[in-house]
Design a protein around this motif. Sequence first.
Motif, PDB file in Angstrom:
ATOM      1  N   ARG A   5       0.820  -1.209   0.000  1.00 56.09           N
ATOM      2  CA  ARG A   5       0.000   0.000   0.000  1.00 56.09           C
ATOM      3  C   ARG A   5       0.858   1.266   0.000  1.00 56.09           C
ATOM      4  O   ARG A   5       0.527   2.254  -0.653  1.00 56.09           O
ATOM      5  N   LEU A  54       2.316   1.626  -3.574  1.00 55.47           N
ATOM      6  CA  LEU A  54       1.313   2.111  -4.523  1.00 55.47           C
ATOM      7  C   LEU A  54       1.056   3.606  -4.335  1.00 55.47           C
ATOM      8  O   LEU A  54       0.887   4.350  -5.311  1.00 55.47           O
ATOM      9  N   SER A  55       1.035   4.048  -3.085  1.00 54.34           N
ATOM     10  CA  SER A  55       0.853   5.479  -2.816  1.00 54.34           C
ATOM     11  C   SER A  55       2.035   6.285  -3.357  1.00 54.34           C
ATOM     12  O   SER A  55       1.856   7.352  -3.965  1.00 54.34           O
ATOM     13  N   SER A  57       1.787   6.465  -7.089  1.00 53.62           N
ATOM     14  CA  SER A  57       0.729   7.388  -7.505  1.00 53.62           C
ATOM     15  C   SER A  57       1.252   8.818  -7.543  1.00 53.62           C
ATOM     16  O   SER A  57       0.960   9.583  -8.474  1.00 53.62           O
ATOM     17  N   ARG A  79      -0.838   9.997 -11.046  1.00 50.20           N
ATOM     18  CA  ARG A  79      -2.125   9.363 -11.356  1.00 50.20           C
ATOM     19  C   ARG A  79      -2.363   8.289 -10.307  1.00 50.20           C
ATOM     20  O   ARG A  79      -1.428   7.857  -9.627  1.00 50.20           O
ATOM     21  N   GLU A  80      -3.622   7.873 -10.165  1.00 50.67           N
ATOM     22  CA  GLU A  80      -3.916   6.864  -9.147  1.00 50.67           C
ATOM     23  C   GLU A  80      -3.399   5.503  -9.591  1.00 50.67           C
ATOM     24  O   GLU A  80      -3.740   5.007 -10.664  1.00 50.67           O
ATOM     25  N   ILE A  81      -2.574   4.920  -8.764  1.00 47.05           N
ATOM     26  CA  ILE A  81      -2.099   3.546  -8.945  1.00 47.05           C
ATOM     27  C   ILE A  81      -2.467   2.823  -7.662  1.00 47.05           C
ATOM     28  O   ILE A  81      -1.781   2.936  -6.651  1.00 47.05           O
ATOM     29  N   ALA A  82      -3.590   2.111  -7.687  1.00 47.10           N
ATOM     30  CA  ALA A  82      -4.163   1.569  -6.454  1.00 47.10           C
ATOM     31  C   ALA A  82      -4.130   0.055  -6.386  1.00 47.10           C
ATOM     32  O   ALA A  82      -4.347  -0.519  -5.314  1.00 47.10           O
ATOM     33  N   GLN A  83      -3.870  -0.599  -7.511  1.00 54.22           N
ATOM     34  CA  GLN A  83      -3.925  -2.059  -7.536  1.00 54.22           C
ATOM     35  C   GLN A  83      -2.648  -2.641  -8.134  1.00 54.22           C
ATOM     36  O   GLN A  83      -1.912  -1.969  -8.862  1.00 54.22           O
ATOM     37  N   GLU A 118      -1.656  -2.421 -11.762  1.00 55.82           N
ATOM     38  CA  GLU A 118      -1.410  -1.077 -12.292  1.00 55.82           C
ATOM     39  C   GLU A 118       0.036  -0.616 -12.084  1.00 55.82           C
ATOM     40  O   GLU A 118       0.413   0.468 -12.542  1.00 55.82           O
ATOM     41  N   ASP A 146      -9.323  -4.824  -2.884  1.00 54.90           N
ATOM     42  CA  ASP A 146      -9.013  -3.432  -3.220  1.00 54.90           C
ATOM     43  C   ASP A 146      -7.593  -3.268  -3.751  1.00 54.90           C
ATOM     44  O   ASP A 146      -7.236  -2.209  -4.261  1.00 54.90           O
ATOM     45  N   LEU A 147      -6.776  -4.334  -3.637  1.00 58.18           N
ATOM     46  CA  LEU A 147      -5.444  -4.338  -4.253  1.00 58.18           C
ATOM     47  C   LEU A 147      -5.447  -5.064  -5.593  1.00 58.18           C
ATOM     48  O   LEU A 147      -4.391  -5.248  -6.194  1.00 58.18           O
TER      49      LEU A 147
END
Length: 331
Positions: A115, A118-119, A122, A127-131, A134, A190-191
């Motif tokens: 987590r 990924l943050s 991002s 840009r959002e990279i949440a999983q 990605e 959510d991942l």
Amino acid sequence: FDAIEGFFDEQPGGGESGQSLFDQMTAPQREAPDSLDEQLQYVHRQWGYLLPEWVRREVLTTLDVIHEEQKAMRFAGGGGGEADAPDFGRAAAEKRYSRDSDWMPRLVLIAKNARVWLSQLSRKYDREIAQLQEIPGEELKRLADRGITGLWLIGIWERSDASERIKRMTGNPDAVASAYAIERYRIAEDLGGREGKRQLEEKAREYGLRLAADMVPNHMGIDSDWVIEHPDRFLDLEEPPFPAYSFEGPDVCDDEQVEIYLEDHYYDQSDAAVVFKRVDGASGETRYIYHGNDGTSMPWNDTAQIDFLNEEAREAVIDQIIEVASEFSII
């Protein structure tokens, strides 16, 4: 070590003794090869005048801890009587190890808190990279270019809802559950879930990276599937181990079958209880289950300790290890 020793033998000596640096640094273990206590005393006695104050304090504190433990051993009669080791039967005689594949001895592993990483990605890519799927291929290439061959993803399993709730109730509104208060060994949706992991694995393979995951054998989350459905797998008591314990706070479990209560002193941070209270909603049965603990620190209040004297618990842990190992190249 022979080369290092030979090198320093040719250099000027130092200190009051004129010894080489190598001889000076290995002097404590030669002086007392079987006693950490005596090695630390040697360090304090011989080098105390050279040490920064904070190092000197650490040495003295450690000596105090050792001496306190020795007092406890004497009080217990030298460590107690003989203990009977449990007989694990066939399991002890059936150790089977596969041969190392060629890549295994050359593995260079990097750990990433999933987590957090990924943050960070991002922010880096705006840009959002949440999983998992990605994660940009160029980041994987960057790791491979540095000589890394294994990527250990920490915190990918489904986590305890109670762990997050407990942290937030005690003043940390942005907290997420502990990575090792595990609800079940399933990759968090959510991942990206199992499919997200599969896609990342395919991408990583292009750069020669293998994925790794961890499995914690000694505890589960306080409201894990096992605590709900298999409470017999955990160390427990019928009564609280200490009379000052009370459990009048809120139920921290969402499951309708079970109520779970932390010991009250946790909420004002005045104690770290070793057990929590589990109440069966159907039968009313109450158990006091031990929190996870490795013996080196306070109990982890969002976990439950597995009972390895229980054969069914041992078999369940073995099955879980095999399941995780079948999903990842490295466990």
